[in-house]
Structure formats: C-alpha cells, structure tokens
Design a protein around this motif. Structure first.
Motif, PDB file in Angstrom:
ATOM      1  N   ALA A  98     -11.900   9.814 -34.683  1.00 29.60           N
ATOM      2  CA  ALA A  98     -11.560  11.082 -33.607  1.00 29.60           C
ATOM      3  C   ALA A  98     -10.409  12.014 -34.056  1.00 29.60           C
ATOM      4  O   ALA A  98     -10.101  13.048 -33.492  1.00 29.60           O
ATOM      5  N   GLY A  99      -9.718  11.342 -35.355  1.00 31.14           N
ATOM      6  CA  GLY A  99      -8.762  12.234 -35.863  1.00 31.14           C
ATOM      7  C   GLY A  99      -7.346  11.934 -35.073  1.00 31.14           C
ATOM      8  O   GLY A  99      -6.488  12.892 -35.147  1.00 31.14           O
ATOM      9  N   ALA A 100      -7.264  10.685 -34.746  1.00 26.72           N
ATOM     10  CA  ALA A 100      -5.976  10.300 -34.030  1.00 26.72           C
ATOM     11  C   ALA A 100      -5.559   8.913 -34.418  1.00 26.72           C
ATOM     12  O   ALA A 100      -5.327   8.154 -33.565  1.00 26.72           O
ATOM     13  N   PRO A 101      -5.461   8.585 -35.698  1.00 25.43           N
ATOM     14  CA  PRO A 101      -5.124   7.346 -36.325  1.00 25.43           C
ATOM     15  C   PRO A 101      -3.649   6.993 -35.708  1.00 25.43           C
ATOM     16  O   PRO A 101      -3.220   5.781 -35.509  1.00 25.43           O
ATOM     17  N   GLY A 102      -2.617   7.892 -35.482  1.00 22.43           N
ATOM     18  CA  GLY A 102      -1.563   7.510 -35.075  1.00 22.43           C
ATOM     19  C   GLY A 102      -1.505   6.832 -33.494  1.00 22.43           C
ATOM     20  O   GLY A 102      -0.424   6.663 -33.027  1.00 22.43           O
ATOM     21  N   LEU A 103      -2.353   6.964 -32.779  1.00 23.91           N
ATOM     22  CA  LEU A 103      -2.559   6.436 -31.468  1.00 23.91           C
ATOM     23  C   LEU A 103      -3.180   4.940 -31.394  1.00 23.91           C
ATOM     24  O   LEU A 103      -3.344   4.468 -30.274  1.00 23.91           O
ATOM     25  N   PRO A 158     -10.373  -4.385 -30.359  1.00 25.39           N
ATOM     26  CA  PRO A 158      -9.204  -3.850 -30.865  1.00 25.39           C
ATOM     27  C   PRO A 158      -9.937  -3.334 -32.330  1.00 25.39           C
ATOM     28  O   PRO A 158      -9.499  -2.246 -32.846  1.00 25.39           O
ATOM     29  N   PRO A 159     -10.676  -3.742 -33.016  1.00 22.45           N
ATOM     30  CA  PRO A 159     -11.262  -3.082 -34.475  1.00 22.45           C
ATOM     31  C   PRO A 159     -11.995  -1.610 -34.107  1.00 22.45           C
ATOM     32  O   PRO A 159     -11.881  -0.820 -34.914  1.00 22.45           O
ATOM     33  N   GLU A 160     -12.991  -1.893 -33.011  1.00 22.27           N
ATOM     34  CA  GLU A 160     -13.643  -0.897 -32.691  1.00 22.27           C
ATOM     35  C   GLU A 160     -12.639   0.276 -32.259  1.00 22.27           C
ATOM     36  O   GLU A 160     -12.861   1.471 -32.288  1.00 22.27           O
ATOM     37  N   LEU A 161     -11.793  -0.044 -31.581  1.00 21.67           N
ATOM     38  CA  LEU A 161     -10.841   1.045 -31.141  1.00 21.67           C
ATOM     39  C   LEU A 161     -10.306   1.798 -32.268  1.00 21.67           C
ATOM     40  O   LEU A 161     -10.044   2.936 -32.114  1.00 21.67           O
ATOM     41  N   ALA A 162      -9.725   0.924 -33.056  1.00 23.22           N
ATOM     42  CA  ALA A 162      -8.988   1.569 -34.247  1.00 23.22           C
ATOM     43  C   ALA A 162      -9.916   2.227 -35.225  1.00 23.22           C
ATOM     44  O   ALA A 162      -9.465   3.472 -35.529  1.00 23.22           O
ATOM     45  N   THR A 163     -11.093   2.005 -35.383  1.00 26.30           N
ATOM     46  CA  THR A 163     -12.230   2.577 -36.177  1.00 26.30           C
ATOM     47  C   THR A 163     -12.473   4.042 -35.431  1.00 26.30           C
ATOM     48  O   THR A 163     -12.551   5.191 -36.126  1.00 26.30           O
ATOM     49  N   THR A 217     -10.380  12.398 -24.050  1.00 26.78           N
ATOM     50  CA  THR A 217     -10.375  12.327 -22.561  1.00 26.78           C
ATOM     51  C   THR A 217     -11.918  12.694 -22.078  1.00 26.78           C
ATOM     52  O   THR A 217     -11.826  12.802 -20.888  1.00 26.78           O
ATOM     53  N   GLY A 218     -12.986  12.955 -23.069  1.00 29.21           N
ATOM     54  CA  GLY A 218     -14.116  13.179 -22.449  1.00 29.21           C
ATOM     55  C   GLY A 218     -14.838  12.079 -21.775  1.00 29.21           C
ATOM     56  O   GLY A 218     -14.138  10.678 -21.784  1.00 29.21           O
ATOM     57  N   THR A 219     -16.139  12.389 -21.610  1.00 26.02           N
ATOM     58  CA  THR A 219     -16.766  11.272 -20.821  1.00 26.02           C
ATOM     59  C   THR A 219     -17.557  10.220 -21.893  1.00 26.02           C
ATOM     60  O   THR A 219     -18.309   9.389 -21.498  1.00 26.02           O
ATOM     61  N   THR A 220     -17.635  10.703 -22.938  1.00 26.10           N
ATOM     62  CA  THR A 220     -18.505   9.780 -24.126  1.00 26.10           C
ATOM     63  C   THR A 220     -17.659   9.065 -25.236  1.00 26.10           C
ATOM     64  O   THR A 220     -17.926   8.000 -25.493  1.00 26.10           O
ATOM     65  N   TRP A 221     -16.443   9.351 -25.403  1.00 26.65           N
ATOM     66  CA  TRP A 221     -15.434   8.662 -26.619  1.00 26.65           C
ATOM     67  C   TRP A 221     -15.420   7.267 -26.343  1.00 26.65           C
ATOM     68  O   TRP A 221     -15.531   6.358 -26.765  1.00 26.65           O
ATOM     69  N   PHE A 222     -14.620   7.122 -24.894  1.00 31.98           N
ATOM     70  CA  PHE A 222     -14.343   5.867 -24.744  1.00 31.98           C
ATOM     71  C   PHE A 222     -15.487   4.776 -24.412  1.00 31.98           C
ATOM     72  O   PHE A 222     -15.429   3.553 -24.883  1.00 31.98           O
ATOM     73  N   PRO A 223     -16.680   5.388 -23.616  1.00 28.21           N
ATOM     74  CA  PRO A 223     -17.760   4.468 -23.357  1.00 28.21           C
ATOM     75  C   PRO A 223     -18.418   4.094 -24.738  1.00 28.21           C
ATOM     76  O   PRO A 223     -18.873   2.823 -24.947  1.00 28.21           O
ATOM     77  N   THR A 224     -18.583   5.058 -25.773  1.00 33.71           N
ATOM     78  CA  THR A 224     -18.887   4.774 -26.913  1.00 33.71           C
ATOM     79  C   THR A 224     -18.342   3.558 -27.505  1.00 33.71           C
ATOM     80  O   THR A 224     -18.937   2.614 -28.279  1.00 33.71           O
ATOM     81  N   THR A 225     -17.136   3.683 -27.542  1.00 32.19           N
ATOM     82  CA  THR A 225     -16.288   2.715 -28.373  1.00 32.19           C
ATOM     83  C   THR A 225     -16.253   1.493 -27.499  1.00 32.19           C
ATOM     84  O   THR A 225     -16.270   0.232 -28.376  1.00 32.19           O
TER      85      THR A 225
END
Length: 602
Positions: free
Chosen positions: A480-485, A470-475, A532-540
């Motif tokens: 990424a410029g989407a704090p509203g998500l 959860p904290p990694e996801l928020a950070t 939605t790319g292949t790097t953002w979620f795996p890095t998180t």
C-alpha cells in the motif's frame, strides 16, 4: 406390603405412571397446549436475549465507553460467561427439580431470568466497572436459564403423549429460532436509539411468562421415592466443570508477551484441577446412595448414543455461528462496501438462511419422528451438517453469496432434522420420574459442548492469527506504500484486530489517530485512503484468518460424521412407557419397542 418386597412395590408404582398421565391428559386435554405456550414464551425470550446481545455488542461497548482493542477479556466473558453458568448448573437443577418439583423450579428460573434482564437494563456504571456489571448480570440470567433449560423438555414430555412429543419439541424449537431472527432485527433497531433498550425488551415478555407459568403450570404426579441431595456429587461436579471452563476461557487471553494464556501457570492448574475433579465425579456417583448424575441411565442404549451424538453435534457447531459472523463482519461485508458500523446488523441478516432451514425442518422432523422414529432423521440431519461444513471450507474469502446461503440453508435443515427428534428420543427413553435429571444431563452435555467448542474454535483462530497476521500485515503495508507504518501497526494484537472488526470498528483509524502528526503527514493521502477504506484491512485479515477457518470447518464436519454414526446405532423407536407389557396394552407392535436388555425400573 404383604407378598411384595419394597423394590417390587416401587417398580409397580413406576409402571403405573403412564396410566396416570394418560388419565390426566384425557381430563384436561388443553393443558398440553398451555404447557407448550409457556415453554414457547420462555424459549423465545431466551433466544431473543442471545441474538440481540450478540448483534448489539458494538452499541453496548460503545455505550459503556470500552476500547474494542483492549476489551477482549470482557468480550469473552459476555459471550461465554452465560454458557459457563448454565453448563455448570444444569445437572444440579435437573436433580433438584425431580426432588422438589419441575414446575416449581421452572417458574423460579423464569423469574430469575427476568430479574437479570431488569438489572442489565439498569447497569449503572461505565468503563470496566460497567463491563463487569453486565457480565455479572448475564451470569444471573444464566442461573435462571439453568432452571428453565433443565426442565423445559421434561415438562413438555410429561404433558404430551409419546406420539406427539416430537411435534411439541419441534414447535418449541421454532420459537427458539424465531427468537433468533427477531433478536437480530430488534438488536439493529433498538441499539440505534439506546443500548439499554436491548435488555429492556426481554422484561415484559419475562414478566408475562413468569405470571402465566405460576398461574397455569401444575406439577405432574410422580412415584414417591425418597431422594437425598447428592452433596459430594454437586461439589465435585460444579467445582470441576467451573474450574475447567474458567481455565479454558482464560487460556484465550493474552499472558505477558504471549498472545494466548496456555502457558499461564494458573490456567494449567485450573484445567488440570478441573479435569481431576471431573474424573473423580463418576467414581463418586457410582458409590453414593442417590446420585444426581444417573450413570445407570447410560445403560439405556438410546439414551447413551443420542446424548453422545448431541454432545458431538454441539461440539461441532457451538463455535460455528460465532466464527461465521466473524468472517462476515470482519471480512466479507466490508469487502462488499458495508461500513464497519453497519456490519453487525447485516451479518445477522445474511445468516438468515440458517434460521430458515431450522424453521422449516424443526417441527416437520419432530412430527415425522413421532410416526417413524428419530434414528434416520437424526442421522440424515448430521450428514447434511457435515456436507455444509465441507461446502463452507471450500469457499474463498470473497465468496459468492448464493453458494454461502445454500450452505447455511443445508446446515439449518440438517440441524432441524437432528434437533427435536434427538431430544425426543432421549426423553422417551427414560422413566417418567427421571425426566428432570435426564433433561438436565442432556442440557448439560449440550451446553458444555457449546462452551468447549467456542474455546476450541477461538484457540484455532487465535493461534493462526498470531503466526500469520504479522507477516501479512507487513506485506500489505508495503504494497500500500506505507512501510513506515509496520512498526506502529504491529502493536495491534491479532485478537484485538479481529474483535475490533467484529465490534464494528476499523482498527486502522484507531492506530492513525494515536500516531504523531509528523508520522501521519509523511503518508500520502492516497495511501491513507487505501488504509482506511473498507477493503484493505479485511483483505489483510482474510489471508491470516481463512486457514484457521477451514480447519475449524473440517473439524466440524468430522465431528458431525462421528455423531451421525452414533445416531444410526440408536435402533428403532423406543418409548419407556410402552416398554414390554405396557407396549402390548397400547397396541404397539414388538418392532416399535426396542429391547434394551436392561430392566431399569428397579
């Protein structure tokens, strides 16, 4: 019989068994190769079924229309239900085989496994009903596998002379590992056309093997000994182990607002009840007239130490294979440009150095252990496994593949050096009439270790993800410029995110589709492209996943070192048929026959 007590007569019968077997071998010298070919088909089929199911899970879940974010409970049972059944039934199957015939029950198991494969191919429903049917039919396969696993090593040991058993078991291991490789490739190809073909592929092999086994295998004559079914031992063991493993399995599922079920009263009750019954089991076995779990076999040093080393090795590596695939599919492959849909197939390909190490060292170590004994091969193999765990623990999440491949190759070589020599030492150490139950005991300990290992590693990973994701996801969303998500994305269960990646899905797509259009419209196209790319979620995911992965590897290394110490204590080569005077008749020097300090033939 005049001049002899009943006990002495039984001992005389037991001593004469090796001569009988030797005579049979001379009359039918080719029979041992028939046995090897049939058990090889069985091991190949079971291995293909395991790896092809693992790799094809995305296609299977998609084919029955299951949402990966809410399917963790089905995933757990598809993966662990099969192992749970085999671990529970192996001991009883081994004992029944000694009573009614190893070949007879081995053939029955072959047939049951094939029926389970046919049922899986015919799975009629979709959704939750379809998932439950797949789980049940996998359990049917587990019942069949219990009969074959508990007898395969015993039948091979009966058919081959002591100086060739390691080689035979090594070649048998090759078929198992070759099946893993073939399953990975077939899974990627067949799942592309239809998920049902994944299960159909085992059917012709199973039918061929079943018919051939019924036609060609023959029972090995053993000393006649009155045996009874150990009713209370069976009830206590099956109920205890089943309850305990079910409790551990459900502890991995969400309970209320808690991401894991360790606080679930039913889970606590199941684990406590299982442990209590398992604690009572050895007490019962020490008192019944004809126990199914031969506690006296553990008085044989080789049998005891080799089995304990095997259990610890299974505990170290049981969850390792799955955890490594999770890392590849959920993190490394997407980071290197592979689409989520293709990661299950490529994860299998990138794991091949592990199989290559097995294939090279399995038969070689078995052949060498026939000549020089198993102790130092098994010990060295376990130390290599510990070394590979330490190398893997030192890697970053975006590692260089050649280093990763070398670590896997070392692990494969280590497991190849340990596997067949350790099994050969266990089977050589027991009297011929007890090989069925000994094989069942060995398989039970190994499969129990595998199931417990998966539960242990899953627990470590899920606990880590629960606290760190959860904290990694928020950070990461803020960067990424989407704090509203943060709020809507926080609804992703950490386990759901991890296993969605494992099943070949990017969970971000699912979340964005479920959001109101106004919310999505407020996000810039550049940000959506990043998310939605292949790097953002795996890095998180990696920042929350890697700490638990390293802990798992350290635990695996420690268990492997402890197992290596036990393996080094097994002593020189010990073959039960060559014990004492029989060893002198066979021309064996005293150094090759270990003195256990116990006469177990009575």
């Amino acid at each position: 019989m005049p001049g002899r007590t009943r006990e002495q007569h039984n001992r005389m019968e037991t001593i004469q068994v090796p001569d009988t077997l030797a005579g049979a071998a001379k009359k039918g010298i080719d029979y041992k190769w028939v046995v090897l070919s049939i058990t090889t088909i069985e091991m190949f089929m079971v291995s293909v079924n395991g790896s092809i199911t693992l790799i094809s899970l995305p296609a299977i879940f998609n084919g029955i229309n299951i949402d990966p974010l809410t399917s963790f409970q089905y995933l757990i049972w598809v993966l662990m239900g099969y192992s749970l059944v085999t671990a529970t039934l192996l001991l009883s199957c081994g004992r029944l085989s000694d009573m009614y015939g190893r070949v007879k029950l081995y053939n029955l198991g072959f047939a049951i496994f094939t029926v389970g494969s046919i049922l899986l191919f015919l799975t009629p429903d979709k959704g939750s009903a379809g998932a439950l049917e797949i789980i049940v039919f996998r359990l049917v396969q587990g019942v069949g596998a219990s009969f074959t696993f508990s007898n395969s090593a015993a039948i091979l040991t009966d058919a081959f002379p002591p100086d060739e058993r390691g080689k035979a078991l090594g070649l048998n291991t090759i078929s198992f590992l070759s099946g893993q490789f073939v399953g990975l490739i077939l899974g990627g190809v067949l799942a592309f056309y239809n998920w049902r073909y994944v299960f159909l592929v085992s059917v012709p092999v199973g039918i061929l093997g079943t018919v051939w086994a019924y036609l060609k295998l023959r029972e090995t004559p053993l000393p006649r000994r009155a045996r009874k079914i150990d009713v209370w031992g069976n009830i206590t063991f099956v109920a205890g182990l089943t309850t305990f493993l079910i409790g551990i399995t459900y502890a991995l599922l969400q309970y209320g607002t808690d991401p894991m079920g360790w606080g679930n009263p039913w889970v606590i009750l199941a684990i406590a009840t299982g442990l209590l019954l398992l604690a009572v089991f050895p007490i019962i076995e020490s008192r019944v007239e004809d126990p199914m779990f031969r506690l006296n076999l553990f008085k044989i040093r080789v049998f005891s130490l080799a089995n304990t080393a095997g259990f610890l090795s299974a505990l170290a590596r049981g969850g390792m294979f799955f955890i490594l695939i999770l890392m590849l599919q959920g993190i490394w492959l997407p980071l290197h440009g592979y689409s989520y849909e293709s990661t299950p197939f490529w994860a299998g390909i990138f794991m091949l150095p592990l199989t290559a190490g097995f294939v090279v060292m399995g038969p070689l170590s078995g052949w060498l252990s026939d000549k020089y004994g198993s102790r130092w091969f098994a010990t060295s193999g376990l130390l290599l496994i510990a070394l590979s765990f330490m190398i893997l623990a030192a890697l970053p999440y975006d590692f260089d593949y050649p280093i990763f491949a070398i670590a896997l190759l070392i692990m494969g070589i280590g497991n190849g050096m340990f596997g067949s020599p350790n099994i050969a030492s266990i089977m050589n150490a027991v009297p011929p009439e007890d090989r069925g139950v000994a094989s069942g005991m060995r398989s039970m300990l190994q499969n129990s270790g595998m199931v417990i290992s998966m539960a242990l590693f899953f627990t470590i990973v899920i606990v880590s993800l629960t606290h760190l994701f959860p904290p990694e996801l928020a950070t990461s969303l803020a960067s990424a410029g989407a704090p509203g998500l943060v709020a809507p994305m926080s609804t992703i269960p950490p386990t759901g995110a991890l296993f969605a990646a494992f099943l070949g899905y990017n969970p971000v797509h699912t979340i964005l589709i479920s959001l109101p259009l106004s919310t999505v419209a407020a996000i810039s196209p550049a940000t959506i492209t990043i998310l939605t790319g292949t790097t953002w979620f795996p890095t998180t995911l990696a920042h929350a996943f890697m700490p638990s992965l390293r802990i798992s590897f350290y635990i695996g290394a420690l268990l492997s070192v402890i197992a290596a110490v036990l393996a080094s204590m097994t002593g020189s080569r010990f073959v039960h048929e060559l014990q004492g005077k029989e060893g002198e008749k066979a021309g064996k020097s005293p150094e090759t026959v270990e003195d256990t300090g116990l006469d177990i033939t009575g």
